[in-house]
Design an enzyme around this catalytic site. Structure first.
Site, PDB file in Angstrom:
ATOM      1  N   GLY A 102       0.825  -1.211   0.000  1.00 12.48           N
ATOM      2  CA  GLY A 102       0.000   0.000   0.000  1.00 12.48           C
ATOM      3  C   GLY A 102       0.853   1.252   0.000  1.00 12.48           C
ATOM      4  O   GLY A 102       2.058   1.193  -0.271  1.00 12.48           O
ATOM      5  N   GLU A 481      -9.592   5.777 -27.495  1.00 11.39           N
ATOM      6  CA  GLU A 481      -9.285   4.704 -26.539  1.00 11.39           C
ATOM      7  C   GLU A 481     -10.341   3.591 -26.601  1.00 11.39           C
ATOM      8  O   GLU A 481     -10.001   2.405 -26.605  1.00 11.39           O
ATOM      9  CB  GLU A 481      -9.186   5.288 -25.125  1.00 11.39           C
ATOM     10  CG  GLU A 481      -8.913   4.282 -24.028  1.00 11.39           C
ATOM     11  CD  GLU A 481      -7.611   3.489 -24.185  1.00 11.39           C
ATOM     12  OE1 GLU A 481      -6.825   3.803 -25.081  1.00 11.39           O
ATOM     13  OE2 GLU A 481      -7.419   2.544 -23.405  1.00 11.39           O
ATOM     14  N   GLU A 488      -8.200  -4.232 -30.205  1.00  8.21           N
ATOM     15  CA  GLU A 488      -7.030  -5.027 -29.813  1.00  8.21           C
ATOM     16  C   GLU A 488      -7.399  -6.333 -29.135  1.00  8.21           C
ATOM     17  O   GLU A 488      -6.680  -7.311 -29.237  1.00  8.21           O
ATOM     18  CB  GLU A 488      -6.050  -4.219 -28.960  1.00  8.21           C
ATOM     19  CG  GLU A 488      -6.521  -3.882 -27.565  1.00  8.21           C
ATOM     20  CD  GLU A 488      -5.469  -3.141 -26.754  1.00  8.21           C
ATOM     21  OE1 GLU A 488      -4.274  -3.402 -26.897  1.00  8.21           O
ATOM     22  OE2 GLU A 488      -5.867  -2.273 -25.948  1.00  8.21           O
ATOM     23  N   HIS A 504     -16.478  13.671 -43.930  1.00  8.83           N
ATOM     24  CA  HIS A 504     -15.482  13.995 -44.954  1.00  8.83           C
ATOM     25  C   HIS A 504     -14.887  12.724 -45.541  1.00  8.83           C
ATOM     26  O   HIS A 504     -13.698  12.685 -45.866  1.00  8.83           O
ATOM     27  CB  HIS A 504     -14.408  14.916 -44.364  1.00  8.83           C
ATOM     28  CG  HIS A 504     -14.976  16.229 -43.928  1.00  8.83           C
ATOM     29  ND1 HIS A 504     -15.324  17.225 -44.812  1.00  8.83           N
ATOM     30  CD2 HIS A 504     -15.314  16.684 -42.697  1.00  8.83           C
ATOM     31  CE1 HIS A 504     -15.833  18.244 -44.143  1.00  8.83           C
ATOM     32  NE2 HIS A 504     -15.840  17.935 -42.862  1.00  8.83           N
TER      33      HIS A 504
HETATM   34  C1  F6R Z   1      -3.214  -0.686 -25.357  1.00 10.37           C
HETATM   35  C2  F6R Z   1      -1.894  -0.618 -24.766  1.00 10.37           C
HETATM   36  C3  F6R Z   1      -0.804  -0.027 -25.591  1.00 10.37           C
HETATM   37  C4  F6R Z   1       0.154   0.791 -24.723  1.00 10.37           C
HETATM   38  C5  F6R Z   1       1.355   1.248 -25.544  1.00 10.37           C
HETATM   39  C6  F6R Z   1       2.318   2.086 -24.735  1.00 10.37           C
HETATM   40  O1  F6R Z   1      -4.141  -1.262 -24.488  1.00 10.37           O
HETATM   41  O2  F6R Z   1      -1.679  -1.051 -23.670  1.00 10.37           O
HETATM   42  O3  F6R Z   1      -1.293   0.739 -26.630  1.00 10.37           O
HETATM   43  O4  F6R Z   1      -0.539   1.881 -24.207  1.00 10.37           O
HETATM   44  O5  F6R Z   1       2.046   0.132 -26.047  1.00 10.37           O
HETATM   45  O6  F6R Z   1       2.859   1.365 -23.675  1.00 10.37           O
HETATM   46  P1  F6R Z   1       3.503   2.106 -22.446  1.00 10.37           P
HETATM   47  O7  F6R Z   1       2.428   2.863 -21.763  1.00 10.37           O
HETATM   48  O8  F6R Z   1       4.081   1.003 -21.601  1.00 10.37           O
HETATM   49  O9  F6R Z   1       4.554   3.020 -22.987  1.00 10.37           O
END
Ligand code: F6R
Length: 608
Positions: A102, A481, A488, A504
């Site tokens: 924590g 997002e 994904e 567009h």
């Molecule tokens: C999507 C995801 C990736 C990461 C990207 C960057 O769910 O996890 O798109 O956000 O690969 O990774 P970091 O944040 O570790 O640099």
């Protein structure tokens, strides 16, 4: 997240502790240690690295034969992963030995109080403060000392404590961090997570916040926060070890989605003190912030989406021009970065190759670099001028959820901090904005209740071939997002568009039955987005609309309406993302995909 184990019985403690720590390895950690009572003395062995390194160190040192001990795997939050920062920590010249999971929010103030009282510290951790504080209050009654500690500290904790003068007892307590007691025959166990004890017992007691447990070989005593004895019911574990590691959730992603209120709370609350944002990690004077020409924001993937939101948030709060770039583009486009600019890099892992290269490029050109990172002492954290850690804990599912939400939380803090520095925020305004930030964890908790509704929607939409996400302003950032999350893990083709941009070109792809997720939670842009909803609906789209507040008129044009609690416009991304994550999760489940490990993807992308 850190892991705790404890053993008291007739067997040699160290193999049981090591075995338990191995069962907790999935939680992620960067150092490990244990403490065993040997002939009345508490022996501590700890090291940075893996449990295997700890095992090696134990083999090289004098064998431990004691039958009482505690162990820990640490995932660094305060101070780098080093031997000195590893747990257990001791207090009161070895009288107290303690492990902790924590975050102690007021540890700086407590540390200075203890230093004034003559206590010295050998680590950078908040946990050592806890150990010394326990020693400070300990006058022979361990439960009384624990209660004093619990009344004094702010934050989250699960703790296990050994005291030298009472070597046949382990003391434990918790708040906002899990801890369970395993009941055996002539032996008892302690763990932060059930898998650590499953090999030995299926009879557990689940500690609630504020409760204290005292483990002896043949009995376990429980006390409430007033010190009154408690009777607790046994919880019989019926899960197997693998699902237990996921805390009863089917997937790590689902567990991490559920952990978001805590991730956001742990990231925000230590940095909001008396209605004011405090970022001691940031080494920029108000004058330097006022003189900034531009803020460059660079990241990849979901972290880049946080960067997209950050552009809207920082510009509207602080009025400083911001540019958000994909790290892979920024590093090669010879960006115009001037001496005195700020470069914010965002990365969960702190190891993403493109983001690291972008950071180096910005540094080389004279920017002051600030990273928002989850993994302590990762390369990006080490190389940036300042690092603000997200307190999400280790993220195991490949698709990010809780780290994303914690990154957004840091962006809000930075926005308010910069706005105050440039004189665009009065004290009263900051108080109000901080109050609304502190409401976020509870609002996210509320949105998690949409679980069944999103599962139902996924059953209706899982056969889709293409899905479109639209939104304006911050709703656009969150559309990106929502779309990435969906594609994904479910492998459904999906695109996100700024709602005004759809016509567009892309609108030609909308045909009868095409799902369109329309995010319309920015009140100031609501009418505009509603117009875009009408456009796609007129072409036969099946619309799922996210709206903030009532907006009854939407149901006329949307097939499904998801209501998001009303909040300050700046923080709506943190709320909108919750149903979108759940939608993606259930869509992937419906299609039988490997939710935690989607094909072709890696958790940490260390190649460009
Ligand atoms: C999507 C995801 C990736 C990461 C990207 C960057 O769910 O996890 O798109 O956000 O690969 O990774 P970091 O944040 O570790 O640099």
């Amino acid at each position: 997240m850190c892991g705790i184990v404890g053993y008291i019985g007739e067997n040699c403690a160290s193999p049981v502790l090591l075995d338990g720590l191995k069962k907790l390895e999935y939680r992620g950690y960067d150092s490990a240690g244990l403490a065993v009572v040997e002939n009345g003395e508490v022996q501590v062995v700890k090291t940075k690295g893996r449990v295997a390194d700890l095992e090696q160190k134990l083999q090289e040192s004098k064998p431990l034969s004691g039958t009482v001990g505690i162990g820990h795997t640490r995932w660094a939050t305060h101070g780098a992963p080093t031997d000195a920062n590893a747990h257990p920590h001791t207090g009161g010249n070895g009288m107290v030995t303690l492990v902790h999971n924590g975050i102690i929010e007021n540890y700086i103030a407590l540390k200075s109080m203890l230093e004034t009282a003559g206590y010295t510290f050998v680590s950078e951790t908040d946990t050592e403060v806890l150990a010394q504080l326990f020693a400070y209050y300990y006058k022979g009654d361990a439960v009384a000392a624990m209660r004093k500690v619990m009344q004094t500290v702010r934050g989250s904790y699960a703790v296990a404590v050994l005291t030298k003068d009472c070597p046949d007892r382990i003391l434990a307590a918790k708040k906002d961090s899990p801890l369970i007691v395993g009941k055996g025959e002539g032996e008892n166990f302690l763990a932060s997570d059930i898998p650590a004890v499953l090999k030995y017992t299926r009879d557990c007691y689940l500690l609630n916040d504020g409760e204290i447990a005292v483990l002896e070989k043949d009995r376990i005593l429980f006390f409430d926060s007033t010190g009154a004895p408690l009777q607790k019911e046994i919880y019989r574990v019926t899960w197997d070890a693998e699902s237990a590691q996921k805390g009863g959730y089917k997937h790590f992603m689902k567990k991490e989605i559920a952990e978001q209120p805590k991730a956001v709370r742990d990231t925000l609350s230590p940095r909001i003190v008396n209605g004011k944002v405090e970022l001691p990690e940031l080494h920029l004077t108000d004058g330097e912030i006022r003189a900034v020409g531009k803020i460059h924001i660079v990241a990849c993937g979901s972290a880049w989406h946080v960067g997209m939101a950050a552009k809207y948030i920082l510009e509207s709060l602080a009025g400083i021009p911001c540019e958000t770039d994909l790290a892979s583009e920024f590093r090669y486009r010879d960006p115009i970065v001037r001496e005195g600019d700020i470069c914010i890099v965002i990365s969960q892992s702190g190891e993403t190759a493109d983001t690291l290269a972008a950071l180096r490029e910005a540094k080389r050109k004279g920017a002051h670099t600030v990273s928002i990172v989850n993994v302590v002492a990762s390369t990006i954290a080490r190389e940036s001028d300042d690092v603000i850690y997200t307190m999400a804990g280790p993220e195991i599912a490949v698709a990010t959820t809780k780290a994303f939400s914690a990154q957004l939380a840091v962006v809000y803090l930075l926005g308010l901090y910069f706005a105050r520095a440039v004189g665009r925020l009065t004290e009263a305004e900051e108080q109000a904005k901080c109050a609304s930030l502190l409401e976020l964890p509870a609002q996210i908790e509320e949105l998690l209740k949409l679980d069944e509704e999103m599962a139902k929607l996924a059953r209706q939409f899982s056969a889709a071939k293409n899905v479109f996400f639209i939104g304006r302003g911050l709703d656009y950032a969150i559309s990106l997002e929502g779309s990435l999350k969906l594609k994904e893990i479910s492998y459904i083709h999906s695109e996100a568009y700024a709602a005004g941009e759809l016509k567009h070109g892309t609108i030609s792809l909308i045909e009868p039955g095409t799902p369109v997720v329309a995010i319309a939670t920015q009140e100031a842009l609501f009418e505009k987005t509603l117009g875009n909803i009408k456009e796609v609906r007129a072409r036969g789209a099946r619309v799922i609309a996210l709206v903030s507040g009532e907006h009854k008129e939407v149901s006329e044009f949307a097939d499904e309406v998801i209501h998001i609690p009303q909040a300050d416009a700046t923080v709506t991304p943190s709320l909108d993302v919750i149903p979108l994550q759940l939608f993606a999760y259930y869509m992937a489940l419906e299609r039988g995909c490997d939710v935690d490990k989607p094909r072709n993807l890696a958790k940490s992308v260390t190649v460009e």
